[in-house]
Design a protein around this motif. Structure first.
Motif, PDB file in Angstrom:
ATOM      1  N   GLY A 220       0.633  -1.041   0.580  1.00 27.09           N
ATOM      2  CA  GLY A 220      -0.715   0.356  -0.222  1.00 27.09           C
ATOM      3  C   GLY A 220       0.749   1.320   0.168  1.00 27.09           C
ATOM      4  O   GLY A 220      -0.047   2.417   0.457  1.00 27.09           O
ATOM      5  N   VAL A 221       2.361   1.172   0.153  1.00 24.72           N
ATOM      6  CA  VAL A 221       3.045   2.972  -0.084  1.00 24.72           C
ATOM      7  C   VAL A 221       3.413   2.270  -1.539  1.00 24.72           C
ATOM      8  O   VAL A 221       3.406   1.434  -2.462  1.00 24.72           O
ATOM      9  CB  VAL A 221       4.253   1.805   0.254  1.00 24.72           C
ATOM     10  N   PHE A 222       3.320   4.132  -1.674  1.00 29.60           N
ATOM     11  CA  PHE A 222       3.339   4.687  -3.319  1.00 29.60           C
ATOM     12  C   PHE A 222       4.588   5.435  -3.687  1.00 29.60           C
ATOM     13  O   PHE A 222       4.561   6.616  -2.443  1.00 29.60           O
ATOM     14  CB  PHE A 222       2.486   4.786  -4.287  1.00 29.60           C
ATOM     15  N   MET A 223       5.304   5.948  -3.869  1.00 26.00           N
ATOM     16  CA  MET A 223       6.229   6.893  -4.544  1.00 26.00           C
ATOM     17  C   MET A 223       5.758   7.763  -5.644  1.00 26.00           C
ATOM     18  O   MET A 223       4.865   7.277  -6.494  1.00 26.00           O
ATOM     19  CB  MET A 223       7.488   6.810  -4.453  1.00 26.00           C
ATOM     20  N   LEU A 224       5.063   9.506  -4.660  1.00 29.46           N
ATOM     21  CA  LEU A 224       4.783  10.346  -6.345  1.00 29.46           C
ATOM     22  C   LEU A 224       6.289  10.985  -5.934  1.00 29.46           C
ATOM     23  O   LEU A 224       6.705  11.705  -5.537  1.00 29.46           O
ATOM     24  CB  LEU A 224       3.954  10.926  -5.413  1.00 29.46           C
ATOM     25  N   GLY A 225       6.347  11.735  -7.308  1.00 27.28           N
ATOM     26  CA  GLY A 225       7.181  12.597  -7.986  1.00 27.28           C
ATOM     27  C   GLY A 225       6.973  13.037  -9.569  1.00 27.28           C
ATOM     28  O   GLY A 225       5.248  13.203  -9.938  1.00 27.28           O
ATOM     29  N   ALA A 226       7.580  14.136  -9.453  1.00 26.79           N
ATOM     30  CA  ALA A 226       7.433  14.479 -11.188  1.00 26.79           C
ATOM     31  C   ALA A 226       8.332  15.849 -10.837  1.00 26.79           C
ATOM     32  O   ALA A 226       8.667  16.657 -12.497  1.00 26.79           O
ATOM     33  CB  ALA A 226       6.331  14.899 -11.600  1.00 26.79           C
ATOM     34  N   THR A 227       7.924  16.662  -9.963  1.00 23.76           N
ATOM     35  CA  THR A 227       8.721  18.487  -9.880  1.00 23.76           C
ATOM     36  C   THR A 227      10.163  18.246  -9.965  1.00 23.76           C
ATOM     37  O   THR A 227      11.176  17.604  -9.801  1.00 23.76           O
ATOM     38  CB  THR A 227       8.435  18.709  -8.605  1.00 23.76           C
ATOM     39  N   GLN A 228      10.028  20.005 -11.556  1.00 26.42           N
ATOM     40  CA  GLN A 228      11.916  19.708 -11.918  1.00 26.42           C
ATOM     41  C   GLN A 228      11.500  20.921 -11.428  1.00 26.42           C
ATOM     42  O   GLN A 228      11.173  21.708 -12.553  1.00 26.42           O
ATOM     43  CB  GLN A 228      11.799  18.899 -13.170  1.00 26.42           C
ATOM     44  N   ILE A 229      12.219  21.543 -11.160  1.00 26.70           N
ATOM     45  CA  ILE A 229      12.651  23.254 -10.487  1.00 26.70           C
ATOM     46  C   ILE A 229      14.114  23.729 -10.719  1.00 26.70           C
ATOM     47  O   ILE A 229      15.027  22.371  -9.784  1.00 26.70           O
ATOM     48  CB  ILE A 229      12.238  23.846  -9.772  1.00 26.70           C
ATOM     49  N   GLU A 230      14.499  24.461 -11.145  1.00 31.05           N
ATOM     50  CA  GLU A 230      16.179  24.657 -11.552  1.00 31.05           C
ATOM     51  C   GLU A 230      16.424  25.886 -10.411  1.00 31.05           C
ATOM     52  O   GLU A 230      16.326  26.640 -10.210  1.00 31.05           O
ATOM     53  CB  GLU A 230      15.850  25.721 -12.929  1.00 31.05           C
ATOM     54  N   THR A 231      17.481  25.019  -9.692  1.00 29.10           N
ATOM     55  CA  THR A 231      17.481  26.415  -8.586  1.00 29.10           C
ATOM     56  C   THR A 231      18.959  25.011  -7.698  1.00 29.10           C
ATOM     57  O   THR A 231      19.045  23.607  -8.011  1.00 29.10           O
ATOM     58  CB  THR A 231      16.389  25.962  -7.579  1.00 29.10           C
ATOM     59  N   GLY A 232      19.667  25.803  -7.340  1.00 32.43           N
ATOM     60  CA  GLY A 232      20.624  24.707  -6.756  1.00 32.43           C
ATOM     61  C   GLY A 232      19.867  24.272  -5.812  1.00 32.43           C
ATOM     62  O   GLY A 232      20.893  23.890  -4.504  1.00 32.43           O
ATOM     63  N   GLU A 233      19.048  25.042  -4.660  1.00 32.11           N
ATOM     64  CA  GLU A 233      19.065  24.605  -3.024  1.00 32.11           C
ATOM     65  C   GLU A 233      18.324  23.305  -3.437  1.00 32.11           C
ATOM     66  O   GLU A 233      17.448  22.464  -4.347  1.00 32.11           O
ATOM     67  CB  GLU A 233      17.452  25.097  -2.930  1.00 32.11           C
ATOM     68  N   ARG A 234      18.985  22.654  -2.393  1.00 33.33           N
ATOM     69  CA  ARG A 234      18.764  20.768  -2.039  1.00 33.33           C
ATOM     70  C   ARG A 234      17.892  20.472  -1.487  1.00 33.33           C
ATOM     71  O   ARG A 234      17.187  19.290  -1.351  1.00 33.33           O
ATOM     72  CB  ARG A 234      20.562  20.393  -1.047  1.00 33.33           C
ATOM     73  N   SER A 235      17.467  21.342  -0.239  1.00 36.42           N
ATOM     74  CA  SER A 235      16.866  20.856   0.788  1.00 36.42           C
ATOM     75  C   SER A 235      15.781  21.486   1.557  1.00 36.42           C
ATOM     76  O   SER A 235      15.116  20.789   2.332  1.00 36.42           O
ATOM     77  CB  SER A 235      17.390  20.273   2.313  1.00 36.42           C
ATOM     78  N   ARG A 236      14.893  22.470   0.395  1.00 38.65           N
ATOM     79  CA  ARG A 236      13.691  23.018   0.743  1.00 38.65           C
ATOM     80  C   ARG A 236      12.480  22.750   0.219  1.00 38.65           C
ATOM     81  O   ARG A 236      12.500  23.124  -1.217  1.00 38.65           O
ATOM     82  CB  ARG A 236      13.838  24.342   0.741  1.00 38.65           C
ATOM     83  N   PRO A 237      11.803  21.429   0.330  1.00 38.38           N
ATOM     84  CA  PRO A 237       9.911  21.674  -0.547  1.00 38.38           C
ATOM     85  C   PRO A 237       9.094  22.816  -0.178  1.00 38.38           C
ATOM     86  O   PRO A 237       9.759  23.628   0.897  1.00 38.38           O
ATOM     87  CB  PRO A 237       9.201  19.666   0.211  1.00 38.38           C
ATOM     88  N   THR A 238       8.846  22.902  -1.001  1.00 35.51           N
ATOM     89  CA  THR A 238       8.022  24.044  -1.357  1.00 35.51           C
ATOM     90  C   THR A 238       5.946  23.009  -1.186  1.00 35.51           C
ATOM     91  O   THR A 238       6.388  22.274  -1.726  1.00 35.51           O
ATOM     92  CB  THR A 238       7.635  24.457  -3.074  1.00 35.51           C
ATOM     93  N   LEU A 239       5.738  24.056  -0.569  1.00 34.85           N
ATOM     94  CA  LEU A 239       4.504  24.385  -0.348  1.00 34.85           C
ATOM     95  C   LEU A 239       3.311  23.261  -1.668  1.00 34.85           C
ATOM     96  O   LEU A 239       3.084  23.149  -1.715  1.00 34.85           O
ATOM     97  CB  LEU A 239       3.933  25.017   0.454  1.00 34.85           C
ATOM     98  N   ARG A 240       3.754  24.442  -2.384  1.00 36.92           N
ATOM     99  CA  ARG A 240       2.870  24.383  -3.793  1.00 36.92           C
ATOM    100  C   ARG A 240       3.507  23.350  -4.290  1.00 36.92           C
ATOM    101  O   ARG A 240       1.936  22.196  -5.072  1.00 36.92           O
ATOM    102  CB  ARG A 240       3.463  25.663  -5.054  1.00 36.92           C
ATOM    103  N   SER A 241       4.672  22.981  -4.496  1.00 33.06           N
ATOM    104  CA  SER A 241       4.821  21.394  -5.124  1.00 33.06           C
ATOM    105  C   SER A 241       4.439  20.299  -4.456  1.00 33.06           C
ATOM    106  O   SER A 241       3.339  19.126  -5.005  1.00 33.06           O
ATOM    107  CB  SER A 241       6.044  21.207  -5.119  1.00 33.06           C
ATOM    108  N   VAL A 242       4.328  20.358  -3.429  1.00 34.68           N
ATOM    109  CA  VAL A 242       3.695  19.218  -2.703  1.00 34.68           C
ATOM    110  C   VAL A 242       2.528  19.692  -2.351  1.00 34.68           C
ATOM    111  O   VAL A 242       1.483  17.864  -2.906  1.00 34.68           O
ATOM    112  CB  VAL A 242       3.676  19.236  -1.221  1.00 34.68           C
ATOM    113  N   MET A 243       1.394  20.533  -2.414  1.00 35.89           N
ATOM    114  CA  MET A 243       0.319  20.485  -3.217  1.00 35.89           C
ATOM    115  C   MET A 243      -0.025  20.094  -4.070  1.00 35.89           C
ATOM    116  O   MET A 243      -1.081  18.876  -5.020  1.00 35.89           O
ATOM    117  CB  MET A 243      -0.173  21.977  -2.977  1.00 35.89           C
ATOM    118  N   GLU A 244       0.705  20.057  -5.201  1.00 36.98           N
ATOM    119  CA  GLU A 244       0.086  19.732  -7.291  1.00 36.98           C
ATOM    120  C   GLU A 244       0.150  18.494  -7.142  1.00 36.98           C
ATOM    121  O   GLU A 244      -0.509  17.605  -8.107  1.00 36.98           O
ATOM    122  CB  GLU A 244       1.435  20.410  -8.174  1.00 36.98           C
ATOM    123  N   LEU A 245       1.802  17.659  -6.240  1.00 36.35           N
ATOM    124  CA  LEU A 245       1.299  16.695  -6.055  1.00 36.35           C
ATOM    125  C   LEU A 245       0.096  15.886  -5.960  1.00 36.35           C
ATOM    126  O   LEU A 245      -0.735  14.583  -5.597  1.00 36.35           O
ATOM    127  CB  LEU A 245       3.107  16.330  -5.302  1.00 36.35           C
TER     128      LEU A 245
END
Length: 326
Positions: A220-245
């Motif tokens: 019952g576990v799934f991995m969801l992905g797809a975001t592709q953002i041009e940035t060097g920042e490695r560790s900060r997720p964004t609310l918009r991306s998480v919401m869109e996923l």
């Protein structure tokens, strides 16, 4: 006696390099100050899709050609490969995207609702048409990296902090200290548990604003992905991306609205300007880097070509640059 090689970095590229060289009888040492594979590695957050035809829709032909070798390579090196293909779907208003995708992926088989139901019963009520790429596969990145690390350790590959012999640099984005044209492309992912949906293969939902891929991990576990953002920042997720996923997963099937959110992950993938990898000879070091979003798909080809170069003197057919002074 075969020259010992030292590999910097124990992500997907470094471990694939170690596996290829050691399988050919070369002594190998792997150096990574972070230790065994874990959350510090970009490849820890990957989808693990071995999908050359899907990637070929938007990537260069060479990526598709080299990527076709990946599933067999990983299987030879002990990975648990799921050869269930990939299904591509689109919501009613985006059916034109499905037609465009089919033109760019000649291997895709068109599915009716009944055929969708035979493969993925939980999607049959949601979609009247889909595409199926039967030859594609997927793996669990974390399981694969951990198992490969342990397998190499059992086979006398040394994992330590001291360097000896020719250096092969597989440090990913950290190698920007030597590769000025390397950039970070951020990707974000979610891991959820939803016991009300069962999927047997990766599903790609085409969408003009937030395309989604969802990969089953079992139980019952799934991995969801797809975001592709041009940035060097490695560790900060964004609310918009998480919401869109989350919104895209809900559009795929409403049961995901009640899914348990297990994990939010983010890292930056190393990429060169044309999004193709490189084997770059610079000084006394070889850099294998720039796998972009194709880590598990292209690491085997990059490792095989590098091993041919070092052990047989065969210049790689693609992606090789010799920057040494002559």
């Amino acid at each position: 006696m075969t020259t010992p090689f030292t590999i910097l970095g124990a992500g997907v590229c470094g471990l694939a390099m170690a596996a290829e060289l050691s399988s050919r009888g070369a002594p190998v040492t792997v150096i990574d100050p972070q230790g065994p594979p874990g959350a510090h590695a970009c490849s820890w957050w990957a989808g693990g899709m071995l999908a050359p035809d899907c990637e070929g829709v938007s990537a260069e032909p060479e990526i598709q050609r080299q990527g076709r070798k990946a599933a067999a390579w990983w299987q030879r090196h002990g990975a648990n490969i799921h050869k269930n293909g990939t299904m591509v779907v689109a919501l009613g208003r985006d059916q034109g995207d499905l037609t465009t995708f089919a033109r760019r992926a000649p291997a895709a088989q068109r599915l009716t609702r009944d055929q969708i139901g035979a493969l993925e019963p939980h999607l049959a009520e949601r979609f009247a048409a889909a595409l199926f790429l039967a030859e594609e596969a997927h793996l669990d990145p974390r399981e694969t990296l951990t198992a490969l690390h342990d397998r190499l350790a059992r086979r006398s590959v040394a994992f330590q902090t001291a360097a000896q012999g020719p250096l092969i640099d597989c440090r990913g984005l950290t190698a920007r200290d030597a590769l000025s044209d390397l950039r970070g492309v951020k990707g974000e992912m979610l891991v959820v548990r939803c016991n009300d949906v069962s999927l047997s293969r990766p599903i790609r939902l085409l969408h003009p604003r937030f395309p989604l891929y969802i990969v089953p991990r079992g139980d019952g576990v799934f991995m969801l992905g797809a975001t592709q953002i041009e940035t060097g920042e490695r560790s900060r997720p964004t609310l918009r991306s998480v919401m869109e996923l989350m919104n895209a997963a809900y559009a795929l099937h409403p049961a995901f609205g009640e899914a348990e959110l297990l994990e939010i992950g983010v890292d930056a993938r190393p990429a060169f300007p044309d999004n193709q990898p490189r084997i770059r000879h610079l000084g006394d070091r070889i850099y294998a880097n720039g796998l972009f979003r194709h880590g598990f798909l292209l690491a085997p080809a990059l490792a095989s070509m590098t091993a041919d170069l070092l052990l047989k003197g065969i210049t790689p057919e693609v992606w090789y640059e010799d920057h040494r002074e002559r």
